[in-house]
Each structure stands twice: as C-alpha cells, then as structure tokens.
Design an enzyme around this catalytic site. Structure first.
Site, PDB file in Angstrom:
ATOM      1  N   CYS A   1     -60.491 -24.424 -34.569  1.00  0.00           N
ATOM      2  CA  CYS A   1     -60.267 -25.840 -34.851  1.00  0.00           C
ATOM      3  C   CYS A   1     -59.740 -26.049 -36.261  1.00  0.00           C
ATOM      4  O   CYS A   1     -59.243 -27.115 -36.595  1.00  0.00           O
ATOM      5  CB  CYS A   1     -61.515 -26.663 -34.580  1.00  0.00           C
ATOM      6  SG  CYS A   1     -62.976 -26.051 -35.401  1.00  0.00           S
TER       7      CYS A   1
ATOM      8  N   HIS B   1     -54.230 -12.482 -46.956  1.00  0.00           N
ATOM      9  CA  HIS B   1     -54.599 -13.700 -46.239  1.00  0.00           C
ATOM     10  C   HIS B   1     -55.539 -13.373 -45.074  1.00  0.00           C
ATOM     11  O   HIS B   1     -56.586 -14.004 -44.914  1.00  0.00           O
ATOM     12  CB  HIS B   1     -53.352 -14.429 -45.731  1.00  0.00           C
ATOM     13  CG  HIS B   1     -53.666 -15.718 -45.024  1.00  0.00           C
ATOM     14  ND1 HIS B   1     -54.074 -16.845 -45.695  1.00  0.00           N
ATOM     15  CD2 HIS B   1     -53.662 -16.039 -43.703  1.00  0.00           C
ATOM     16  CE1 HIS B   1     -54.303 -17.814 -44.831  1.00  0.00           C
ATOM     17  NE2 HIS B   1     -54.059 -17.357 -43.604  1.00  0.00           N
TER      18      HIS B   1
END
Lengths: 271, 426
Positions: free
Chosen positions: B52, B101
């Site tokens: 989400c 990342h």
C-alpha cells in the site's frame, strides 16, 4: 603479599570490568558487553573461590572471625548466587548492581584486612560453621533481594513519572516483585536457621542462648522485619512498599555485620 | 552491454495515496504482470513489489535508459480506473543506487513508519511470486536474498524495530513493562466505541486472556462482547468486576470521570495489591488523574501514550543511522559480486585457471621424466592441451551463447564451481 591477596586484588579489578560492561550493555543494544561482563564476573568468582580455599587451608576455620574474610565470603556468595540465577534467567540489570556491590565488599575486606584470628577454645565446635554457613547464605540472598528491590523502585518510578530512562531491558515490575518475594522467602528460611544455630553456638560457647548482645538484637530485629514483610505480602503489601522494606532489612543486616566486627570486643560477639 | 540492476516505481515519498491506488496491481494479476515485465525488451529479470506504500519494479537490464522508459510506460498502461499522469511521481535507480534502495526498503529504512516489520515479509512474498513464474534469475535471486539478510542484520544489530511507535502498541509495551506476560491477564473495556474496540483487539492479539466489556447502552456491550468472545457486564455494575481486571481501558464519550480513586482502592484491596494498568483513551478523560497517585496503579492517558510513542520514534531515527552504515557496507559487497558476472572476464578467468593447472602438472611430470627427448615432450604438451580444450569446449560454448535468461545463471555457477576468486565470500 600472600598469594590469596593477589587473587583478591585481581578479582577486584574484574568486578570493576564486569560492572562497566553491564552498564554499557544496559544502555546499548549490543550483546558483546553482556558476554564480557559475564566472563569477567565468572573469572572473578573462580579466583575468589581459590583464594578462599587457600585461606581456609592455611588458617583454618578461624577465618570466620575475621571481618576481612567475612566480607569476601559475602561477596563470593552473592556473585555465586547471581551467576546461578542468571544461568536460569538472564538479568543483566541485576548484574549491574551485583558487580559493584561485590567490588565494594571486596574493597572493604581489603581495607579491614588483618592477620588471622586464632579461634578461641569455646568456639571450636561444629556449631560455628553450622551457624556461619546458613547465616551468610541468608545475607547473600537478602543482598540479591535488595538489588532486585532497587531495580523495582527505579522501574516503578519511571512508570509513574511516565518517563523512559536511558536504561533499556529493565525487567517487568511483576517479574521483579516475584523475584523479590522468592529471595526474601529463601533468605528468611536460611536466616532463621542461622539464628537458631547461632543461639545454640552461644549456648555451647558461653553457656547461654541469649546474651542481649547488640549484634543479636539487631539480627533479631532484621529477622522480625523480614517476617513482617512476608506476612504483609499476604495482605497486599507488594510492589513499592515491599521493595522499600527489603532495602531497610538489608541495611539492618549490614549494620549488624559491621557492629559485630567493629563495635564490639572480640571473641564474645557472634550474630 | 554490461548487466545492470534497475528499480522503477513510486512510493509514499513521491505519490499520494490516490495515485498509489491507481497504480496498484491486484493480486490475481500479479503473475501475468511479472511475466509481462520480464518479456519487455531490454529487461532480463523482474519482480513487481506492490504494497500500500509502494509500487516498484525491481529488474535487471542490459539497456538502462530504454528499459526505464519501457517499464514506466508499462506501469502507466497497467493503471486501473481513472489514469493519472505518473511522470512526476516515478523515480528510477540504477546500479549502486538501486542496490542501496532495495536494501533500504527491505530494512524498513524507507518505510512510512521507519522500522515497521511488515515490509520484509511483503518483499519475500513478491520475490517468491515472481520466481514461481520464472521471472527471476541468478542476479535477482542473489540480490533479494542479500536484501533479506541485510534486513535481518539491521534488525538484530540496531534498535530500529525495538520500540512501539503507535499509541496502541505503546499501551501494549507499557503493559508488558508492568506485567511480565499478558497471557492469563484480564482486561476491562469501559465504553464499547470504535477506539476502545481497537485497543481491546490489540491487547487480545498480544495475549491478554480475558476481556470484560461494559457500556452505558448494554446492548452495544453485548454485541461487541460476542464479537470479541468477551464477557459483557452492565455499566452500573462494572466496579464490582474491577478486581478481576489487570488492565482497564477507558473509552467512553462521557464528559466527566467515570472512574475515581474510591472503587479502584477497593479493587486493589481485593486484589491484594496486584497492580492495575489504567489506559484512558478518552478526551475529555474518563479516569480521575489522581488514580496515578495510588500505589500499584499506573494511569496513562492519550497524551502520555503518544509521548511514549514519539520518544520511541526518536530513538528509531537514531538507530536508523547505524542501519544506513550496515546497508552501505553490504551494497559494496553485492556490487563486487555483480561486477564479476561478465562473460569475457569469466571465460578468461576460467581459461587461466585451467591452464595454470595444466602447466603445473605437466611440469611435475616432466621433472620426473628427465630423459625424455624433445619429441616426447611435444607429444605430452599437445596431449594435455587437447584434454583441457575438449573438457572446456562445452562449458565455454554455453557461456558464449548470450541467452539473456540463462547467462547470469551459468556465469554464477561457473564462478562457484571453479572457484574463480569471487571476492564476495557469502
């Protein structure tokens, strides 16, 4: 300097190392310092064991009358008990109190060092070790109870004041309270045996069970206080009040130990 | 062209919730999307990560810029419903930045709530889904598993996930500071509203054994009690049940205190001083502040709980700095491994290694056979060379095939099987 004193000196240093490592462990997340602390403490314990055995070997049971040996015996017992306890359930914060306590006791034993006492004729009885062993084991368990209580009071204060201190990993109040109860109960049982055998020793050595010695009075006062503490727990005196009383009881014990050795003429007095 | 790692996507840092919703890929489409992604031109392996808070395509490519554009276009097309312009929200990372990342995401350093534990599980699931449809190869395998182990290191070596950072988890944390374990403890919920229900559910999820629910409208208490498998009691009678409660949650809409020191003292007496943890979730407050002055009673209101949570958050930020150092070190180690996954250097390394063995063994034999003439020596030389070449022929042919799906796999396998001085030990 005799070899046992060298051992004492080294373990003194090791206690300091352990205390510092425990504090570092409690304020950080790393596991390394905890291992260092336990190794240092165990090494100190092993050295003191050898030193005490050497003392007994060379001087006999007369060492039980010397303040020096009493203090180091106490330190040795406290550390031994802590190590046994933490093998079952790690309690680093307790180690952080036990290590400096052992340091102070060992240091004091240094300061009051004197040669060995010769055991007076009257005390050459089996009642002497039968008294000293449970009494000192009781002292050591009460010392642990006092350390646990101190941690309880710190943790309680933090919770009440709604501040989180820098110390991590403090055990829960419930666990500390439970531990305190167990220590006091065990200490009380041992101490009771110590007092009974103490009066039997008094009878054997001087012909009377009770002599109104200040030492005896303070010891019985402490005993009464612990009895009261155990009783009050049934009525709901747990937590902070129980912790405070435990500390007061231990203070009384320390006073009786010091009074026994410093405040009184030798030979006669035994708690 | 050299193999490179690439991440294209968007997250809570660059896109608002409605943009993220538009890009989100439904679970049943995930397998198709993973397949379609690694069929894109220039993309060798791909994993779609969709939570989400982020939608990211983690991939390997030999065509940096082109692949970025194609993946971005793919995401644009994959949008459902009202399509948004994604261009300002998309980011892409290549090489070192991409490796970093992914490691930061896995370690929850890039999460909305730094240190939250769910992301690692989501990452593992995403990888497993992509692997199940064959969208991953040697590089993503190695990269993701490295990311999992980095996350584990960060978790164990820093305090990043150590403390509760929401009000309800702060309440649980405090409860476990008072009571050793919540198992076997009983909570009482006063006020069966939404907020109280949430708190009660959180406590139950963390082990609390029994729950007593009371509410001014008794029906509501009965209803919630049925849902939570709890015991409803009428509001007028709740003080009678107070001695059973180790934790009391106040969550009514009452405008004045519903619980004062009197009944609590009564309860304490009956509990023989066993502590009571009072959690006041209401504004205005439900519990008389003087409760905190009672021995063995600990009262926390919403402000107190948020302060605990905020303090913990600050601690997480400090711990995050340590975590970044761990990530940096691991990035370098992964890049070293990736840098060695090249066809030509691998072939050269393999040839050199085998040739060195051949020469060494040949020399040993020649030393023993001192009376050989030049002719015999030549034959021996030719024979050993022929053996080596015949053995190496098939593996080298395979390595030179340049099949983008299997190439990295064979490169990695070759380096491992022949122990070609891989600098990364793990």
């Amino acid at each position: 300097m005799s070899i046992d004193l060298v051992f004492f000196a080294v373990s003194l240093g090791l206690y300091l190392v352990a205390a510092a490592a425990f504090v570092v462990h409690l304020t950080s997340t790393r596991a390394q310092p905890h291992r260092v602390a336990l190794v240092a403490l165990s090494a100190a314990f092993a050295l003191e064991t050898i030193a005490l055995l050497l003392r007994v070997g060379t001087r006999g049971l007369g060492i039980m009358l010397s303040f020096h040996d009493q203090l180091s015996l106490l330190a040795w017992l406290i550390v031994g008990l802590y190590l046994a306890l933490q093998a079952r359930a790690p309690l680093a914060v307790l180690g952080a109190l036990v290590s400096p306590l052992a340091f102070l006791l060992t240091l004091s034993s240094y300061i009051v060092f004197s040669g060995a006492e010769t055991l007076p004729e009257g005390l050459r009885t089996a009642w002497l070790p039968a008294h000293v062993a449970p009494a000192f084991l009781g002292y050591a368990v009460f010392a642990l109870a006092a350390c646990v209580s101190l941690v309880y009071l710190v943790q309680e204060r933090q919770l009440k004041a709604k501040r989180r201190g820098r110390l991590r990993r403090l055990p829960s109040l419930e666990r500390l309270d439970e531990l305190n109860y167990r220590c006091v109960a065990w200490g009380f049982a041992l101490f009771t045996v110590g007092i009974v055998t103490g009066s039997l020793l008094s009878k054997a050595a001087w012909g009377s069970f009770w002599a109104w010695e200040p030492v005896q009075v303070v010891a019985v006062l402490a005993w009464l206080l612990y009895a009261l503490l155990l009783q009050a727990r049934m009525l709901g005196w747990r937590g902070r009040r129980a912790a405070t009383l435990t500390l007061v009881g231990f203070a009384l014990l320390l006073i009786s130990l010091v009074a026994l050795n410093l405040g009184l003429p030798h030979g006669r007095a035994l708690g | 062209m050299q193999q490179d790692v690439l991440i294209v996507g968007l997250s809570h840092r660059t896109a608002s919730l409605d943009v993220r919703e538009a890009v989100a890929i439904a679970d049943e489409r995930l397998d198709d999307v993973n397949r379609a992604l690694c069929d894109l031109e220039g993309v060798d392996e791909a994993v779609l990560l969709c939570t989400c808070n982020r939608v990211e395509v983690v991939s390997t490519t030999r065509d940096g810029g082109g692949a970025v554009a194609r993946i971005a276009a793919f995401l644009r097309q994959a949008q459902t419903g009202r399509a948004a312009d994604l261009t300002p929200h998309l980011y892409n990372y290549q090489g070192r930045d991409a490796v970093r990342h992914l490691f930061r995401v896995a370690s929850s350093l890039d999460s909305m709530v730094v240190g939250e534990p769910q992301i690692l599980g989501q990452l593992k699931q995403s990888y497993a889904r992509a692997a199940s449809v064959g969208a991953t190869g040697a590089v993503l395998h190695r990269w993701f598993h490295k990311a999992f182990s980095v996350a584990k290191r960060v978790r164990t070596e820093t305090g990043i996930a150590g403390r509760a950072v929401s009000v309800s988890s702060a309440a649980v944390e405090l409860a476990t500071t008072i009571f050793d374990r919540l198992e076997g403890k009983t909570a009482m919920l006063i006020g069966a509203g939404k907020m109280g229900e949430l708190a009660a559910r959180h406590l139950l999820a963390n082990g609390v054994g029994g729950l007593i629910v009371t509410n001014r409208t008794f029906e509501r208490a009965v209803e919630l009690a049925r849902q939570l498998n709890a015991t409803p009691v009428p509001f007028e009678q709740f003080p009678r049940y107070l001695p059973m409660a180790d934790i009391v949650i106040g969550a009514t809409a009452a405008s004045e205190a519903v619980l004062g020191p009197g009944p609590v003292q009564e309860a304490l007496r009956e509990r023989k001083g066993r502590p009571i943890f009072c959690i006041d979730l209401s504004v205005p407050r439900n519990f008389d502040p003087r409760l905190n002055e009672l021995d063995n009673v600990y009262l926390y209101d919403v402000d107190d709980l948020s302060q605990v949570a905020e303090g913990n958050l600050g601690e997480r930020v400090r711990e995050a700095e340590k975590a970044e150092d761990i990530v940096t070190a691991e990035v370098e180690s992964f890049l070293r491994w990736l840098g060695h996954l090249e066809v030509v250097p691998t072939i050269i390394a393999l040839r050199d290694k085998v040739e060195a063995i051949r020469l060494g063994e040949l020399q040993k034999s020649l030393n023993q056979l001192k009376d050989l003439g030049p002719r015999e020596r030549q034959v021996l030389e030719a024979m050993t060379t022929a053996i080596v070449n015949k053995i190496l022929h098939a593996p080298l042919a395979r390595l030179k095939q340049h099949d983008r799906r299997t190439e990295t796999f064979y490169l990695d396998a070759t380096r491992r099987l022949f122990d070609l001085e891989d600098p990364d030990e793990s």
